[in-house]
Scaffold this motif. Structure first.
Motif, PDB file in Angstrom:
ATOM      1  N   LYS A   1       0.797  -1.232   0.000  1.00  0.00           N
ATOM      2  CA  LYS A   1       0.000   0.000   0.000  1.00  0.00           C
ATOM      3  C   LYS A   1       0.828   1.280   0.000  1.00  0.00           C
ATOM      4  CE  LYS A   1      -0.620  -0.072   5.064  1.00  0.00           C
ATOM      5  NZ  LYS A   1      -1.599  -0.172   6.166  1.00  0.00           N
ATOM      6  N   ARG A   2       2.134   1.192   0.302  1.00  0.00           N
ATOM      7  CA  ARG A   2       2.914   2.415   0.446  1.00  0.00           C
ATOM      8  C   ARG A   2       4.058   2.571  -0.544  1.00  0.00           C
ATOM      9  NH1 ARG A   2       4.195   4.702   6.225  1.00  0.00           N
ATOM     10  NH2 ARG A   2       4.143   6.564   4.887  1.00  0.00           N
ATOM     11  N   ARG A   3       4.309   1.556  -1.350  1.00  0.00           N
ATOM     12  CA  ARG A   3       5.493   1.637  -2.213  1.00  0.00           C
ATOM     13  C   ARG A   3       5.421   2.821  -3.169  1.00  0.00           C
ATOM     14  NH1 ARG A   3       4.884  -3.485  -6.455  1.00  0.00           N
ATOM     15  NH2 ARG A   3       3.502  -2.429  -7.930  1.00  0.00           N
ATOM     16  N   ASP A   4       4.219   3.145  -3.689  1.00  0.00           N
ATOM     17  CA  ASP A   4       4.106   4.251  -4.640  1.00  0.00           C
ATOM     18  C   ASP A   4       4.419   5.592  -3.985  1.00  0.00           C
ATOM     19  OD1 ASP A   4       3.474   2.501  -6.648  1.00  0.00           O
ATOM     20  OD2 ASP A   4       1.315   2.883  -6.603  1.00  0.00           O
ATOM     21  N   GLU A   5       4.202   5.702  -2.660  1.00  0.00           N
ATOM     22  CA  GLU A   5       4.515   6.940  -1.948  1.00  0.00           C
ATOM     23  C   GLU A   5       6.010   7.238  -1.963  1.00  0.00           C
ATOM     24  OE1 GLU A   5       3.054   7.068   2.067  1.00  0.00           O
ATOM     25  OE2 GLU A   5       1.286   5.875   1.553  1.00  0.00           O
ATOM     26  N   LEU A   6       6.804   6.196  -2.115  1.00  0.00           N
ATOM     27  CA  LEU A   6       8.256   6.343  -2.061  1.00  0.00           C
ATOM     28  C   LEU A   6       8.901   6.098  -3.420  1.00  0.00           C
ATOM     29  CD1 LEU A   6       8.913   4.701   1.401  1.00  0.00           C
ATOM     30  CD2 LEU A   6       8.789   7.119   0.826  1.00  0.00           C
ATOM     31  N   SER A   7       8.113   6.224  -4.465  1.00  0.00           N
ATOM     32  CA  SER A   7       8.635   6.209  -5.832  1.00  0.00           C
ATOM     33  C   SER A   7       9.073   7.642  -6.130  1.00  0.00           C
ATOM     34  CB  SER A   7       7.552   5.740  -6.799  1.00  0.00           C
ATOM     35  OG  SER A   7       8.080   5.412  -8.056  1.00  0.00           O
ATOM     36  N   ILE A   8      10.371   7.893  -6.067  1.00  0.00           N
ATOM     37  CA  ILE A   8      10.881   9.255  -5.972  1.00  0.00           C
ATOM     38  C   ILE A   8      10.469  10.128  -7.150  1.00  0.00           C
ATOM     39  CG2 ILE A   8      12.944  10.671  -5.654  1.00  0.00           C
ATOM     40  CD1 ILE A   8      12.308   8.785  -3.322  1.00  0.00           C
ATOM     41  N   GLU A   9      10.424   9.566  -8.340  1.00  0.00           N
ATOM     42  CA  GLU A   9      10.083  10.384  -9.501  1.00  0.00           C
ATOM     43  C   GLU A   9       8.675  10.960  -9.404  1.00  0.00           C
ATOM     44  OE1 GLU A   9       8.230   6.490 -10.710  1.00  0.00           O
ATOM     45  OE2 GLU A   9       9.925   7.174  -9.487  1.00  0.00           O
ATOM     46  N   ARG A  10       7.855  10.407  -8.511  1.00  0.00           N
ATOM     47  CA  ARG A  10       6.480  10.892  -8.341  1.00  0.00           C
ATOM     48  C   ARG A  10       6.372  12.006  -7.306  1.00  0.00           C
ATOM     49  NH1 ARG A  10       2.580   5.517  -8.514  1.00  0.00           N
ATOM     50  NH2 ARG A  10       3.743   4.374 -10.121  1.00  0.00           N
ATOM     51  N   ILE A  11       7.406  12.190  -6.488  1.00  0.00           N
ATOM     52  CA  ILE A  11       7.273  13.112  -5.354  1.00  0.00           C
ATOM     53  C   ILE A  11       8.266  14.272  -5.391  1.00  0.00           C
ATOM     54  CG2 ILE A  11       6.252  11.355  -3.851  1.00  0.00           C
ATOM     55  CD1 ILE A  11       8.975  11.013  -2.508  1.00  0.00           C
ATOM     56  N   VAL A  12       9.070  14.387  -6.445  1.00  0.00           N
ATOM     57  CA  VAL A  12       9.980  15.529  -6.517  1.00  0.00           C
ATOM     58  C   VAL A  12       9.193  16.803  -6.807  1.00  0.00           C
ATOM     59  CG1 VAL A  12      11.902  14.100  -7.297  1.00  0.00           C
ATOM     60  CG2 VAL A  12      10.470  15.250  -8.989  1.00  0.00           C
ATOM     61  N   ASP A  13       9.726  17.922  -6.316  1.00  0.00           N
ATOM     62  CA  ASP A  13       9.147  19.227  -6.627  1.00  0.00           C
ATOM     63  C   ASP A  13      10.280  20.224  -6.770  1.00  0.00           C
ATOM     64  OD1 ASP A  13       9.965  19.921  -4.040  1.00  0.00           O
ATOM     65  OD2 ASP A  13       7.980  19.645  -3.173  1.00  0.00           O
ATOM     66  N   LYS A  14       9.954  21.494  -6.882  1.00  0.00           N
ATOM     67  CA  LYS A  14      10.959  22.522  -7.145  1.00  0.00           C
ATOM     68  C   LYS A  14      11.959  22.684  -6.012  1.00  0.00           C
ATOM     69  CE  LYS A  14       8.020  26.261  -5.375  1.00  0.00           C
ATOM     70  NZ  LYS A  14       8.811  26.426  -4.130  1.00  0.00           N
ATOM     71  N   ASP A  15      11.636  22.176  -4.813  1.00  0.00           N
ATOM     72  CA  ASP A  15      12.532  22.297  -3.662  1.00  0.00           C
ATOM     73  C   ASP A  15      13.519  21.140  -3.543  1.00  0.00           C
ATOM     74  OD1 ASP A  15      11.379  24.714  -2.771  1.00  0.00           O
ATOM     75  OD2 ASP A  15       9.727  23.609  -1.843  1.00  0.00           O
ATOM     76  N   PHE A  16      13.445  20.200  -4.469  1.00  0.00           N
ATOM     77  CA  PHE A  16      14.407  19.103  -4.493  1.00  0.00           C
ATOM     78  C   PHE A  16      15.794  19.695  -4.739  1.00  0.00           C
ATOM     79  CE2 PHE A  16      16.443  15.220  -6.050  1.00  0.00           C
ATOM     80  CZ  PHE A  16      15.806  14.216  -5.324  1.00  0.00           C
ATOM     81  N   PRO A  17      16.831  19.271  -4.005  1.00  0.00           N
ATOM     82  CA  PRO A  17      18.160  19.874  -4.167  1.00  0.00           C
ATOM     83  C   PRO A  17      18.766  19.589  -5.540  1.00  0.00           C
ATOM     84  CG  PRO A  17      17.992  18.619  -2.109  1.00  0.00           C
ATOM     85  CD  PRO A  17      16.791  18.263  -2.932  1.00  0.00           C
ATOM     86  N   LYS A  18      19.649  20.490  -5.976  1.00  0.00           N
ATOM     87  CA  LYS A  18      20.390  20.233  -7.211  1.00  0.00           C
ATOM     88  C   LYS A  18      21.126  18.912  -7.081  1.00  0.00           C
ATOM     89  CE  LYS A  18      22.567  24.095  -6.948  1.00  0.00           C
ATOM     90  NZ  LYS A  18      23.467  25.244  -7.246  1.00  0.00           N
ATOM     91  N   THR A  19      21.283  18.214  -8.191  1.00  0.00           N
ATOM     92  CA  THR A  19      21.674  16.806  -8.132  1.00  0.00           C
ATOM     93  C   THR A  19      22.735  16.446  -9.168  1.00  0.00           C
ATOM     94  OG1 THR A  19      19.461  16.193  -7.320  1.00  0.00           O
ATOM     95  CG2 THR A  19      20.781  14.444  -8.316  1.00  0.00           C
ATOM     96  N   PHE A  20      23.691  15.644  -8.722  1.00  0.00           N
ATOM     97  CA  PHE A  20      24.641  14.968  -9.607  1.00  0.00           C
ATOM     98  C   PHE A  20      24.242  13.495  -9.606  1.00  0.00           C
ATOM     99  CE2 PHE A  20      28.412  12.462 -10.465  1.00  0.00           C
ATOM    100  CZ  PHE A  20      29.069  13.157 -11.463  1.00  0.00           C
TER     101      PHE A  20
END
Length: 274
Positions: A178-197
């Protein structure tokens, strides 16, 4: 250099959970008041363990670049989400609390993760300013804010075709369906996600490259700064991809992939002067 081990105990933590700090000395021969940036490393291990191959050997590389380094031995199964996430937040909070005495530039703390540790780091990137985390640590978003993420062949998606199911099952236990989709990162990123390498290998047969590609697409859509490298060959869990972090049979040596740490150094130093 100083070495310190700080217990990190949140609700559900295992006894071994700890922050291992490698703190570069400040000498009068250098700049006495020098405040250095810091890398916080989350090793991989499928949320079943934390890999030694992705811990101290990597820390030594970043120490040589002039970074303080923390290795987080976060709680794995049978601990469940969000225990490890709270441990990352506590580690960041601890580094900032001791920033003056450890000569850490608190505005230049980066979180790094490999494989499942990459999922943990990315989860932190999506959660650092959320109320459940700040209230749970009795702090504010500024205390938990970081300068960026370094993600190495990370577990990202819960989409069945590309997911690393074992990581999600170890992280969530009975809550997996029931919770795996909540932690699928591509679904929960927003503009406050840190810059990334971000880097991955095209032939990764454990955590498919689509994990990084899906994250890259989500970050692009959210307007988050990203540097992405896809190497044409190489298996999963390469770490430094050299003899230092190789397995006994030599399978983890992949010369073309060894450049990732130099590319990360360039990315970090470009960000440090901004």
């Amino acid at each position: 250099m100083q070495y310190k081990e700080i217990a990190i105990h949140k609700d559900g933590s295992q006894d071994y959970a700890r922050l291992c700090m490698y703190i570069l000395d400040v000498s009068e021969e250098f700049q006495k008041s020098l405040m250095r940036p810091m890398i916080l490393i989350c090793p991989g291990g499928g949320y079943e363990m934390t890999s030694d191959r992705e811990a101290e050997p990597v820390a030594m590389k970043f120490l040589a670049m002039g970074f303080h380094v923390g290795v987080l031995r976060y709680s794995t199964a049978p601990s469940r989400y969000p225990t490890a996430l709270f441990e990352v937040a506590e580690a960041v909070k601890t580094a900032k609390k001791h920033a003056m005495s450890w000569n850490i530039d608190s505005a230049k703390i980066y979180v790094m993760g490999f494989s499942a540790g990459g999922h943990l780091a990315a989860t932190y990137g999506a959660s650092w300013n959320k109320c459940f985390l700040t209230e749970g640590l009795e702090t504010n978003p500024d205390t938990l804010k970081i300068a960026g993420l370094i993600l190495c062949y990370p577990v990202i998606t819960a989409e069945a075709q590309y997911m690393h199911e074992g990581s999600f099952r170890s992280l969530l236990g009975e809550d997996y369906p029931k919770r795996r989709d909540e932690l699928s990162i591509e679904r929960i990123v927003d503009k406050d996600f840190p810059k990334t390498f971000l880097w991955h290998t095209f032939t990764d047969d454990v955590v498919p490259v689509e994990n990084s590609l899906m994250l890259a697409a989500a970050l692009r859509k959210a307007g988050v700064n990203l540097e992405l490298h896809i190497y044409p060959t190489g298996g999963h869990g390469l770490s430094l991809a050299d003899e230092i972090t190789s397995s006994s049979d030599g399978r983890m040596v992949c010369k073309p992939v060894q450049s990732w740490i130099s590319l990360a150094e360039t990315w970090l130093k470009d960000n440090l002067i901004q």
